[in-house]
Design a protein around this motif. Sequence first.
Motif, PDB file in Angstrom:
ATOM      1  N   SER A 109       0.914  -1.225   0.020  1.00  0.00           N
ATOM      2  CA  SER A 109       0.234   0.033   0.030  1.00  0.00           C
ATOM      3  C   SER A 109       0.687   1.196   0.085  1.00  0.00           C
ATOM      4  N   LEU A 110       2.143   1.100   0.197  1.00  0.00           N
ATOM      5  CA  LEU A 110       2.945   2.261   0.270  1.00  0.00           C
ATOM      6  C   LEU A 110       3.476   2.798  -1.145  1.00  0.00           C
ATOM      7  N   ASP A 111       3.229   2.289  -2.272  1.00  0.00           N
ATOM      8  CA  ASP A 111       3.641   2.751  -3.525  1.00  0.00           C
ATOM      9  C   ASP A 111       5.128   2.876  -3.620  1.00  0.00           C
ATOM     10  N   LEU A 112       5.740   1.841  -3.277  1.00  0.00           N
ATOM     11  CA  LEU A 112       7.145   1.805  -3.368  1.00  0.00           C
ATOM     12  C   LEU A 112       7.714   1.727  -4.811  1.00  0.00           C
ATOM     13  N   PHE A 113       7.245   0.968  -5.495  1.00  0.00           N
ATOM     14  CA  PHE A 113       7.763   0.785  -6.916  1.00  0.00           C
ATOM     15  C   PHE A 113       8.127   2.038  -7.888  1.00  0.00           C
ATOM     16  N   HIS A 114       9.330   2.127  -8.196  1.00  0.00           N
ATOM     17  CA  HIS A 114       9.640   3.199  -9.235  1.00  0.00           C
ATOM     18  C   HIS A 114      10.502   2.920 -10.313  1.00  0.00           C
ATOM     19  N   SER A 115      10.202   3.360 -11.603  1.00  0.00           N
ATOM     20  CA  SER A 115      11.146   3.228 -12.964  1.00  0.00           C
ATOM     21  C   SER A 115      11.995   4.452 -12.913  1.00  0.00           C
ATOM     22  N   VAL A 116      13.425   4.312 -13.088  1.00  0.00           N
ATOM     23  CA  VAL A 116      14.370   5.395 -13.006  1.00  0.00           C
ATOM     24  C   VAL A 116      14.916   5.315 -14.637  1.00  0.00           C
ATOM     25  N   LYS A 117      15.050   6.391 -15.278  1.00  0.00           N
ATOM     26  CA  LYS A 117      15.959   6.336 -16.510  1.00  0.00           C
ATOM     27  C   LYS A 117      17.266   6.336 -16.256  1.00  0.00           C
ATOM     28  N   LYS A 118      18.045   5.857 -17.267  1.00  0.00           N
ATOM     29  CA  LYS A 118      19.510   5.810 -17.065  1.00  0.00           C
ATOM     30  C   LYS A 118      20.154   7.294 -17.024  1.00  0.00           C
ATOM     31  N   GLY A 119      20.898   7.664 -16.140  1.00  0.00           N
ATOM     32  CA  GLY A 119      21.503   8.978 -16.114  1.00  0.00           C
ATOM     33  C   GLY A 119      20.582   9.761 -15.072  1.00  0.00           C
ATOM     34  N   THR A 120      19.544   9.414 -14.557  1.00  0.00           N
ATOM     35  CA  THR A 120      18.925  10.246 -13.421  1.00  0.00           C
ATOM     36  C   THR A 120      19.823  10.253 -12.211  1.00  0.00           C
ATOM     37  N   GLN A 152      22.197  17.762  -0.506  1.00  0.00           N
ATOM     38  CA  GLN A 152      20.791  17.475  -0.173  1.00  0.00           C
ATOM     39  C   GLN A 152      20.564  16.848   0.929  1.00  0.00           C
ATOM     40  N   ASN A 153      19.449  16.966   1.367  1.00  0.00           N
ATOM     41  CA  ASN A 153      18.972  16.295   2.769  1.00  0.00           C
ATOM     42  C   ASN A 153      17.726  15.412   2.405  1.00  0.00           C
ATOM     43  N   SER A 154      18.194  14.274   1.750  1.00  0.00           N
ATOM     44  CA  SER A 154      17.241  13.286   1.347  1.00  0.00           C
ATOM     45  C   SER A 154      16.809  12.450   2.722  1.00  0.00           C
ATOM     46  N   LYS A 155      15.770  11.732   2.437  1.00  0.00           N
ATOM     47  CA  LYS A 155      15.256  10.722   3.485  1.00  0.00           C
ATOM     48  C   LYS A 155      14.919   9.207   2.758  1.00  0.00           C
ATOM     49  N   GLU A 156      15.388   9.178   1.422  1.00  0.00           N
ATOM     50  CA  GLU A 156      15.016   8.125   0.669  1.00  0.00           C
ATOM     51  C   GLU A 156      16.249   6.988   0.806  1.00  0.00           C
ATOM     52  N   SER A 157      15.822   5.821   0.883  1.00  0.00           N
ATOM     53  CA  SER A 157      16.633   4.716   0.874  1.00  0.00           C
ATOM     54  C   SER A 157      16.041   4.022  -0.334  1.00  0.00           C
ATOM     55  N   TYR A 158      17.075   2.926  -0.976  1.00  0.00           N
ATOM     56  CA  TYR A 158      16.652   2.293  -2.312  1.00  0.00           C
ATOM     57  C   TYR A 158      17.024   0.800  -2.115  1.00  0.00           C
ATOM     58  N   PHE A 159      16.253   0.209  -2.903  1.00  0.00           N
ATOM     59  CA  PHE A 159      16.499  -1.159  -3.123  1.00  0.00           C
ATOM     60  C   PHE A 159      16.172  -1.463  -4.583  1.00  0.00           C
ATOM     61  N   ILE A 183      14.683  -0.549 -11.941  1.00  0.00           N
ATOM     62  CA  ILE A 183      13.374  -0.266 -11.120  1.00  0.00           C
ATOM     63  C   ILE A 183      13.749  -0.537  -9.701  1.00  0.00           C
ATOM     64  N   LEU A 184      13.388   0.360  -9.065  1.00  0.00           N
ATOM     65  CA  LEU A 184      13.872   0.479  -7.605  1.00  0.00           C
ATOM     66  C   LEU A 184      12.525   0.725  -6.588  1.00  0.00           C
ATOM     67  N   THR A 185      12.935   0.311  -5.423  1.00  0.00           N
ATOM     68  CA  THR A 185      11.772   0.532  -4.521  1.00  0.00           C
ATOM     69  C   THR A 185      12.495   1.714  -3.746  1.00  0.00           C
ATOM     70  N   VAL A 186      11.537   2.747  -3.558  1.00  0.00           N
ATOM     71  CA  VAL A 186      11.922   3.956  -3.013  1.00  0.00           C
ATOM     72  C   VAL A 186      11.124   4.035  -1.535  1.00  0.00           C
ATOM     73  N   SER A 187      11.981   4.230  -0.428  1.00  0.00           N
ATOM     74  CA  SER A 187      11.001   4.367   0.839  1.00  0.00           C
ATOM     75  C   SER A 187      11.676   5.623   1.391  1.00  0.00           C
ATOM     76  N   ASN A 188      10.923   6.135   2.516  1.00  0.00           N
ATOM     77  CA  ASN A 188      11.567   7.268   3.146  1.00  0.00           C
ATOM     78  C   ASN A 188      11.703   7.022   4.604  1.00  0.00           C
ATOM     79  N   SER A 189      12.391   7.772   5.406  1.00  0.00           N
ATOM     80  CA  SER A 189      12.625   7.148   6.788  1.00  0.00           C
ATOM     81  C   SER A 189      11.350   7.329   7.508  1.00  0.00           C
ATOM     82  N   ASP A 190      10.786   8.304   7.230  1.00  0.00           N
ATOM     83  CA  ASP A 190       9.559   8.298   8.067  1.00  0.00           C
ATOM     84  C   ASP A 190       8.593   7.285   8.231  1.00  0.00           C
ATOM     85  N   MET A 191       8.272   6.847   6.965  1.00  0.00           N
ATOM     86  CA  MET A 191       7.555   5.962   6.370  1.00  0.00           C
ATOM     87  C   MET A 191       8.161   4.607   7.154  1.00  0.00           C
TER      88      MET A 191
END
Lengths: 192, 192
Positions: A25-36, A43-50, A100-108
């Motif tokens: 339900s957390l909408d984790l999946f994301h597609s990312v283009k080469k070079g992104t 930056q002060n990110s809160k994102e982790s990747y799988f 294709i990554l899962t992107v989650s943030n630390s609050d979540m």
Amino acid sequence: MKNILFDFISKYVSLTDDEKSALLSLDLFHSVKKGTTLLKEGQNSKESYFVLKGCIRTYYMIDGEEKTTAFYTEMDVLTPHCVINKTPSDYFISCVEDSILTVSNSDMEAEINCKFPKFELMCRKLSEELLAKQRIDFDEFKTSSPEERYLNLLQKRPDLIQRVPQHQLASYLGIKPQSLSRLRARILEKKS
Amino acid sequence: MKNILFDFISKYVSLTDDEKSALLSLDLFHSVKKGTTLLKEGQNSKESYFVLKGCIRTYYMIDGEEKTTAFYTEMDVLTPHCVINKTPSDYFISCVEDSILTVSNSDMEAEINCKFPKFELMCRKLSEELLAKQRIDFDEFKTSSPEERYLNLLQKRPDLIQRVPQHQLASYLGIKPQSLSRLRARILEKKS
DNA sequence: CCTATTTCTTAACTTAAGTGAACGCATTAT
DNA sequence: ATAATGCGTTCACTTAAGTTAAGAAATAGG
């Protein structure tokens, strides 16, 4: 894609269907283009990747030069330093291939960990495992020469040598692109 | 001594008196003489260490040579690879100085973590922090020359250079003792 | 206290990585 | 189609680390 994630998780804890759907339900999946660029220095990110598919890398910008220090491919987890320490990032993260990554943030994550102590356990196990694994990598790096490092990489992650540009590989091995070329030539020489 | 441990823990979680006495009942504190080997290559240990006072190091034995890869001093935590992976150890752990350590074993930890979920949280936070910190150390190592590494160490852990033999320092920096001597001479030269 | 051993430094020589530049090749843009 | 750019390789040269050996300094043991 879901299954890759759940297979990975099952190495650490077994999830109920409830827990699985809570995750989905957390909408984790994301597609990312080469070079992104996923994260910029400062930056002060809160994102982790799988990484489910593809390849991302971390690199520093030092004296105008990119210094690539790590590659993350299928089934690898990356929680940037800045997320843990809540400080601006020292490095960049960018996409080496369409991924294709899962992107989650630390609050979540904190919320999920609170609801399901099982995730807390998984996170601990995973962190400990990664810590130990990284220690071994570091030790191998320290105790070997650039040539040995290259041969070692050829054994352990032969795919990387194919899918990643040489100059990125070189800094990953702690040397200059020219030295990598030379070193490869030297190895071919020896074989014959 | 107790207070050092509790101060450390308080960086991650706050303990009740109950939890504190549960910890103390475990007989964690140990004195270890300089030169003692805590773990040998090939052994299957379950012990983790926290350094209250003194210094311990990990080293590999490669072609009859000791390769020191890490030093652990006051407030450092060491959970050997073999404890996480349940495989025989690739390296040795030995005491650089007379030291006071807490020694815990993984069964004990599992039990405590089960009784007090707070410890689980602490372990995760700690592992994540160490993972991120070690990543930075690794990155710095990769992106710098032996000379830069030495100067960096001089900044960050000046005590190590005093308390540790040069040949151990050298392999820690990824070079030979002779190169370390030369490099130091070169730096002195430059200063004048 | 003196010897034996280990530790650290110095030196001469070898080997490999860093540097700067040129070239070929492929991809991209004009 | 041509120019431009980026990437990888090669070369000549410089610099620093590895190697081998010897000697000085510090430490430990008898």
